[in-house]
Write an enzyme that holds these catalytic residues in place. Structure first.
Site, PDB file in Angstrom:
ATOM      1  N   GLN A 220      27.738  37.488  48.216  1.00 39.42           N
ATOM      2  CA  GLN A 220      26.670  38.643  47.849  1.00 39.42           C
ATOM      3  C   GLN A 220      25.775  39.262  48.861  1.00 39.42           C
ATOM      4  O   GLN A 220      24.953  40.239  48.630  1.00 39.42           O
ATOM      5  CB  GLN A 220      26.104  38.419  46.486  1.00 39.42           C
ATOM      6  CG  GLN A 220      26.975  38.192  45.393  1.00 39.42           C
ATOM      7  CD  GLN A 220      26.318  37.832  44.062  1.00 39.42           C
ATOM      8  OE1 GLN A 220      26.823  36.995  43.400  1.00 39.42           O
ATOM      9  NE2 GLN A 220      25.297  38.705  43.579  1.00 39.42           N
ATOM     10  N   ARG A 366      22.874  37.157  36.509  1.00 37.33           N
ATOM     11  CA  ARG A 366      21.990  38.489  36.246  1.00 37.33           C
ATOM     12  C   ARG A 366      20.864  38.328  35.553  1.00 37.33           C
ATOM     13  O   ARG A 366      20.567  38.804  34.351  1.00 37.33           O
ATOM     14  CB  ARG A 366      22.794  39.260  35.291  1.00 37.33           C
ATOM     15  CG  ARG A 366      23.812  40.312  35.662  1.00 37.33           C
ATOM     16  CD  ARG A 366      24.730  40.713  34.748  1.00 37.33           C
ATOM     17  NE  ARG A 366      24.882  42.366  35.111  1.00 37.33           N
ATOM     18  CZ  ARG A 366      26.019  42.962  34.475  1.00 37.33           C
ATOM     19  NH1 ARG A 366      26.946  42.522  33.730  1.00 37.33           N
ATOM     20  NH2 ARG A 366      25.859  44.354  34.727  1.00 37.33           N
ATOM     21  N   CYS A 367      19.859  37.430  36.297  1.00 36.26           N
ATOM     22  CA  CYS A 367      18.841  36.957  35.678  1.00 36.26           C
ATOM     23  C   CYS A 367      17.403  37.583  36.259  1.00 36.26           C
ATOM     24  O   CYS A 367      16.529  37.150  35.748  1.00 36.26           O
ATOM     25  CB  CYS A 367      18.579  35.383  35.765  1.00 36.26           C
ATOM     26  SG  CYS A 367      18.351  34.845  37.334  1.00 36.26           S
ATOM     27  N   GLU A 736      20.938  44.424  35.695  1.00 38.59           N
ATOM     28  CA  GLU A 736      20.551  43.184  35.010  1.00 38.59           C
ATOM     29  C   GLU A 736      19.921  43.545  33.706  1.00 38.59           C
ATOM     30  O   GLU A 736      19.779  42.560  32.913  1.00 38.59           O
ATOM     31  CB  GLU A 736      19.886  42.159  35.895  1.00 38.59           C
ATOM     32  CG  GLU A 736      20.636  41.463  36.949  1.00 38.59           C
ATOM     33  CD  GLU A 736      19.805  40.988  38.128  1.00 38.59           C
ATOM     34  OE1 GLU A 736      19.983  39.826  38.428  1.00 38.59           O
ATOM     35  OE2 GLU A 736      18.583  41.426  38.314  1.00 38.59           O
TER      36      GLU A 736
END
Lengths: 782, 289, 168
Positions: A220, A366-367, A736
């Site tokens: 990523q 996705r925090c 997110e």
């Protein structure tokens, strides 16, 4: 004259340009790549959670026909590669040398002609382990007499990693001393895992003839990874090319550097042939970047119905190595956003991190760097407060929201929220839901013995890392970049430092160029992921692409438009001030027939420019965001609970999001729905847990349950739009939001179904047996 | 993810299949749907030296009634059972169970017979067929023998089959024109094994339960018959009291363990609730026929 | 261990399969999984691997028209049979309606589950040309998606169903 719609910039649901290869099955994921002479690597993992390694015998494995090499920690140690730095300033074992510290830890690697042979060889490696006492919770880890997991670290005498605080302890104590009431909640955000459908993989190709190291990697953040490879593996950075091709989902799982990547690279270096490593699902779940595992104690101080103070103490289970992927100055990520959408004047947050005999990580999935944990805590606390104060949960939120007039708003923990209108989002959600009627329906249902629950969550989160002076990953400031070049025929190439794993950048970023420069999205080719061909960036995670990379794209597009203006003035023989920009052309003021389209100007950039001007129409911009962005929204969930079994079903989900300006509404909604489904899975199903021997339960998809289309509810989406005042196109990022904000909404709904009987809390995953136990205790069971 | 090597056989007759089994004994495994076996082989929990693929043998895929028996061939897939009007007509416990097994793709290949031979204590067919009073036809070198399902399951993943035998047919006695049943399964998610499940299969005479079959999934070392509950129902109408009592006895018959799906007490309660709901459903369906 | 490493026998077979209408033949190990046969032997990398317990459906192909998990089949089992993979969906350079449906309804994000999902959907539509939302969700409950939340996938299938009814 071209119609405005032709350009389709911001606000258009342009169908995705990247779809064609995927629907044909012609995507290029790492495992799809084959290189001549390529070898295959498999990893031998530790069956024990904590054990000394007495010996490793690889002779039988090495003798198997088709096996080219067997790599152990001992071999790596000779090249100083047995340990590597983590993104959080700790070290992590690449292959175990002295001890294994979690079940599934990498112990040895086999490199063979086929993965089948490599797997055969794994069974022929004999490891002699001496079991040690296992620690599986941070409480155990920090108790007296606990075995020291990181005994190889000089000066590490226990399992404590860090202590971190934010906010104002004194002001908070004062608020609590003066409070009418204190509402508290102890809750655990369990360990879960992003589990993208594609596992991690790499092909390391260190070519002895060219000296070039080409590494295909599920990454990523390819540029940051390149720099880290250079620093860790001692390879020369200009000779390293990281290619992150199509990625089958990231969700933060593909941000860390894993031992598999390092060993494959070392093996390729030693063997002079490409080495491919594709992890299996078990390896992915048992060893790669998990999420959460965060014990939280929160207290909310209230005076009447006004929140006056917030106190939070957390204990973070970081596993065997502190490998959180987060900005280095924040040991607990951005958890201190925990005052959320509420105007709470005083807050204090304390975290301690501990080592345990589990896989390393914690910040992923996705925090937004632990904003999920914060959002969950505050929304569950507020719900609890509403019950104790006997105030409607929506009204308690409304009374305490940061008001529209207060923006930009500085929170008690130092965040400067850019913009927001929380009440508007709440109102849209309640209206869509038919909230008042639903509450009546809930009452009626109760009389019939049916349990319906309505759960709300009004989240504010913080994304877009971030301003360089505060935000860095392993020291690399968190700017991002865009390089734009327009060809003579008016087509453009946009190269980015971010990297999509399904978020649709090839379309949405082209739309930003379209909005600023008038070139239609179909004429803008977006390139990402190949470090040889893209400008330096920090990658895509924590919803940062639009806030940083999107801003860089807008800025560079505007710079090119400025140059195009000068060319237009030259061609139209007028001054720059006399020109107006209209969607995709400059027009002389008052003379609408005297125009030049961007395509004509692009051609002119190479053929007819004013004296002294450089040819071409291109540039690169590195954008340092002035602030973070603060998307927000209100989610509402309606459930019904089966009094006989405790099973619950979601009847409705209403989600109102405000992510500022929406570049592509269709893509935005896709991101939100994906997040709402993940939130459901986290609230209802997903759990990685350990028995007392440290055996991992949840290391495959039979135990780690992801929601299918059958369990996943349908979603009703709404929106408000409150632009970010500091972002060039007013966009905030949204990837997110739903994973951050929705778990609390689901849990609040189930609790709400039982709250009239005194139930206040249920722990995630809220499985039917837990609900049934609460029903029993509350006298509500069938 | 990568199984160990094996010799592969694809016989075209049962005799041919049996001769391979004779040669390899317990080092051979029979492959029908493969949806349980192949996952085990991939994780190397099973590494047979020989694999005998039955899928090319003709005549083993029949699903029909004959002479008072429902006959289900060894190669009948879960999906076929899911769609069968015959099963929906009088074999509710089987019709209900079929679509709840695993997931829709697995059901395209997995077989009822294979599921029984695999004898996973959490398998759904085991309970549904125990409730229905089923038996299997097993063919071996000495010929064919009939094994009542009660005797077929010996323990977890262990059946009364010899390594040289193959299940060729599963048979269920015709419950008569006035029958009703149900299979209720609590699962955390599609594709999961049962947290607890109950199958009921009742044949009625003059409004009273003549024979009741009640079997439980996921609450014991193997699929369990709730015999005391069955006996309590025999000869009675399915009124509220009878149902409540049977449900209570069924819960008592369960032998659940605490695990990640819930406590033993919880599962016992699900058995009680599902037995009640299942029997009510059985009575309703009988009414509708 | 009763065998030494060098004594491990290798069993092979010739397998003849029709893949996307084309006859293909190869000599392979009997233990080679069908998904590896497709991806590595035949070079058809559109079929993906997402797990190791036959749980995710990313590897779904059509075996004689019926969805099957290619990771839970040996290639030798497909001898003499017909396989359809995602690469076989296009006909004469034209998208299959399901491909159009996924594109137009934004039914894909990362694309990894998409091949398997589309094949399961085509089999559903062949069997049930006008499925309800519930029937669609039930039919695809063996295919995991991590990105979309499934709602747009349902719309994609409905889109394809409508197009196919009109003969598009």
């Amino acid at each position: 004259m071209a119609a405005v719609d032709e350009v389709r910039g911001l606000g258009h649901s342009v169908q995705r340009k990247e779809d064609e290869r995927f629907i044909r099955g012609k995507g290029t994921y790492v495992d799809d790549v084959k290189l001549p002479g390529m070898l295959h690597m498999e990893i031998l993992r530790s069956p024990l959670a904590h054990a000394r390694i007495r010996s490793i015998d690889t002779s039988r494995a090495a003798a198997l026909p088709g096996v080219v090499a067997v790599v152990t920690g001992e071999l790596l140690a000779q090249h100083n590669l047995a340990w590597m730095p983590t993104l959080s300033g700790d070290t992590q074992a690449v292959l175990a040398t002295d001890k294994v510290r979690f079940q599934g830890q990498e112990v040895a690697c086999v490199v063979a002609e086929t993965p089948y042979i490599a797997k055969d060889a794994l069974e022929l490696i004999d490891v002699d382990y001496e079991p040690l006492q296992v620690v599986t919770t941070p409480q155990q880890a920090l108790a007296d007499g606990a075995p020291v997991i990181r005994d190889e670290k000089e000066g590490q005498l226990d399992n404590h990693i860090y202590h971190w605080e934010a906010g104002d302890a004194e002001a908070t104590e004062k608020a609590f001393a003066e409070a009418d009431r204190v509402v508290s909640l102890d809750t655990f955000y369990p360990r879960c895992h992003p589990a993208p459908l594609e596992c991690c993989a790499c092909i390391a190709d260190l070519n002895p003839a060219t000296g070039k190291a080409t590494i295909y990697m599920t990454s990523q953040a390819p540029h940051a990874h390149r720099t880290l490879f250079a620093l860790v593996a001692g390879l020369s950075e200009e000779k390293i090319r990281i290619i992150s091709p199509d990625i089958g989902g990231g969700f933060g799982n593909k941000v860390p550097i894993y031992p598999g990547y390092v060993v494959a690279t070392a093996a390729s270096l030693l063997l002079g042939r490409p080495v491919k490593w594709v992890e299996d699902r078990t390896g992915n779940l048992i060893s790669t970047g998990f999420a959460r595992d965060f014990h939280m104690h929160g207290e909310l101080a209230l005076k009447g119905d006004r929140m006056t103070g917030l106190k939070v103490k957390m204990l973070s289970d970081n596993g065997a190595f502190f490998a959180d992927a987060q900005p280095s100055k924040f040991r607990a990520g951005l958890f201190h956003i925990v005052t959320g959408s509420y105007d709470i004047p005083a807050a204090h947050v304390e975290t301690d991190g501990a080592y345990t005999n589990k896989a390393p990580g914690g910040v992923a999935y996705r925090c937004s760097f632990r904003v999920t944990e914060a959002s969950y805590l505050i929304e569950r606390l507020v719900q609890t407060a509403a019950y104790e104060l006997e105030i409607d949960p929506a009204e308690l939120r409304r009374k305490n929201f940061v008001k529209k007039e207060q923006f930009p708003y500085t929170s008690a923990t130092g965040f400067e929220y850019d913009s927001g209108d929380y009440e508007a989002a709440l109102d849209v959600a309640l209206e869509k839901l038919g909230y008042a009627e639903l509450r009546k329906e809930q009452e009626e249902a109760r009389k019939e013995g049916r349990l319906i629950g309505i759960g709300l969550a009004s989240f504010t989160e913080v994304v877009g890392a971030g301003p360089g002076k505060h935000y860095d990953i392993a020291g690399l400031r968190m700017f991002d970049s865009a390089e734009l070049r327009v060809h003579p025929t008016g087509k453009a190439v946009l190269k980015l430092g971010v990297k999509s794993q399904g978020q649709g950048h090839e379309t949405t970023f082209a739309q930003i160029v379209a909005a600023e420069l008038g070139i239609p999205p179909e004429d803008v080719e977006v390139q990402e992921g190949d470090t040889d061909h893209t400008p330096y960036g920090l990658g895509t995670y924590a919803s940062r692409s639009t806030p940083t990379g999107g801003a860089a794209t807008a800025v560079i597009s505007r710079k090119l438009r400025d140059k195009a203006r000068r060319i237009a003035a030259h061609l139209l023989e007028t001054s720059e001030e006399d020109l107006e920009w209209e969607d995709n052309r400059f027009v002389v003021k008052g003379a609408p027939d005297r125009t030049k389209t961007i395509q004509e100007l692009a051609f002119a950039a190479y053929t007819d420019i004013p004296d002294g001007m450089e040819a071409g129409l291109e540039g690169v911009h590195y954008y340092d965001p002035p602030n973070m962005t603060y998307p927000f929204g209100t989610y509402a969930v309606v459930v019904e609970v089966d009094r006989g079994t405790g099973a619950w079903k979601v009847n409705r989900v209403v989600a109102v999001d405000d992510c500022g300006v929406r570049i592509n509404p269709m893509v935005v909604e896709g991101q939100i729905m994906g997040g709402l489904a993940e939130g459901f899975g986290i609230a209802a199903l997903q759990l990685i847990t350990f028995d007392e021997d440290g055996n991992c339960v949840g290391a495959n998809f039979m135990d780690y349950l992801l929601p299918t289309a059958w369990e996943t509810p349908a979603f009703e989406l709404g929106e408000t739009v409150t632009p970010s005042p500091h972002h060039p196109i007013g966009a905030k990022g949204v990837g997110e939001s739903a994973t951050v904000g929705s778990p609390a909404a689901y849990v609040n709904a189930v609790v709400d179904a039982l709250a009239h009987a005194g139930v206040r809390n249920l722990e995630m995953p809220v499985t039917s047996d837990k609900v049934w136990a609460a029903l029993q205790e509350a006298g509500l069971a069938e | 993810m990568y199984p160990a090597g094996f010799e592969y056989f694809a016989p075209t007759s049962v005799e041919e299949a049996l001769s391979v089994l004779e040669r390899y004994g317990d080092e051979a495994k029979v492959l029908a749907g493969g949806q349980s076996l192949i996952p085990l082989m991939k994780l190397r929990f099973a590494s047979p030296r020989a694999l005998v693929d039955l899928n090319r043998i003709e005549g083993l895929d029949g699903l029909y009634e004959d002479d008072g028996m429902l006959n289900v061939g060894a190669l009948v897939r879960h999906k076929t059972c899911e769609r069968s009007e015959l099963l929906k007509s009088r074999y509710d416990v089987l019709a209900d169970a079929a679509p709840q097994i695993s997931d829709p793709i697995v059901r395209n290949l997995g077989t009822m017979a294979g599921s029984l031979a695999h004898a996973d204590p959490q398998g759904d067919w085991g309970s549904a067929l125990l409730a229905a009073g089923a038996q299997v036809q097993a063919r071996g070198p000495g010929g064919t023998r009939t094994i009542p399902l009660d005797e077929f399951f010996v323990g977890p993943f262990t059946t009364a089959l010899e390594p040289t035998e193959i299940v060729t047919w599963v048979q269920v006695p015709d419950p008569g024109p006035r029958a009703g049943g149900a299979y209720l399964k609590l699962e955390r998610r599609v594709g999961d094994f049962a947290t607890a499940a109950v199958g009921v299969h009742v044949s009625f005479t003059n409004g009273k339960a003549e024979r009741a079959g009640i079997a439980l999934t996921g609450v014991g070392p193997r699929n369990l018959r709730a015999r005391a509950a069955e006996e309590a129902l025999a000869g009675h109408e399915l009124d509220d009291d009878a149902i409540a009592e049977a449900a209570r006895l069924a819960a008592e018959a369960a032998e659940p363990q605490d695990d990640v799906r819930g406590s033993a007490e919880y599962k016992r309660n699900v058995v009680r609730v599902f037995t009640e709901r299942g029997l009510r459903k059985a009575a309703e369906r009988r009414e509708e026929r | 261990m009763t065998e030494t490493a060098t004594e491990q026998a290798v069993y092979t077979r010739t397998v003849n399969v029709t893949v996307n209408g084309e006859a293909r033949s190869a000599e392979i190990e009997t233990r080679l999984l069908l998904v590896h046969f497709l991806r590595d032997t035949l070079g058809l990398t559109g079929t993906h691997i997402g797990c190791d317990t036959s749980s995710c459906g990313a590897c779904t192909v059509l075996l004689d028209g019926i969805p099957a998990k290619s990771c839970t089949l040996f290639a030798v089992q497909a001898d003499g049979r017909e396989l359809t993979t995602v690469e076989g969906l296009m006909q004469d350079g034209q998208h299959h309606p399901i491909q159009d449906g996924f594109h137009e309804e934004h039914g894909l994000q990362c694309g990894f589950c998409t091949p398997g999902m589309m094949l399961t959907a085509t089999a559903l539509l062949a069997d049930n040309p006008d499925p309800s939302e519930e029937e669609i969700r039930w039919a695809i409950s063996g295919n995991i998606c991590r990105c979309t939340g499934y709602q747009n996938i349902v719309k994609a299938v409905q889109h394809a169903a409508a197009a196919m009814k009109e003969g598009r």
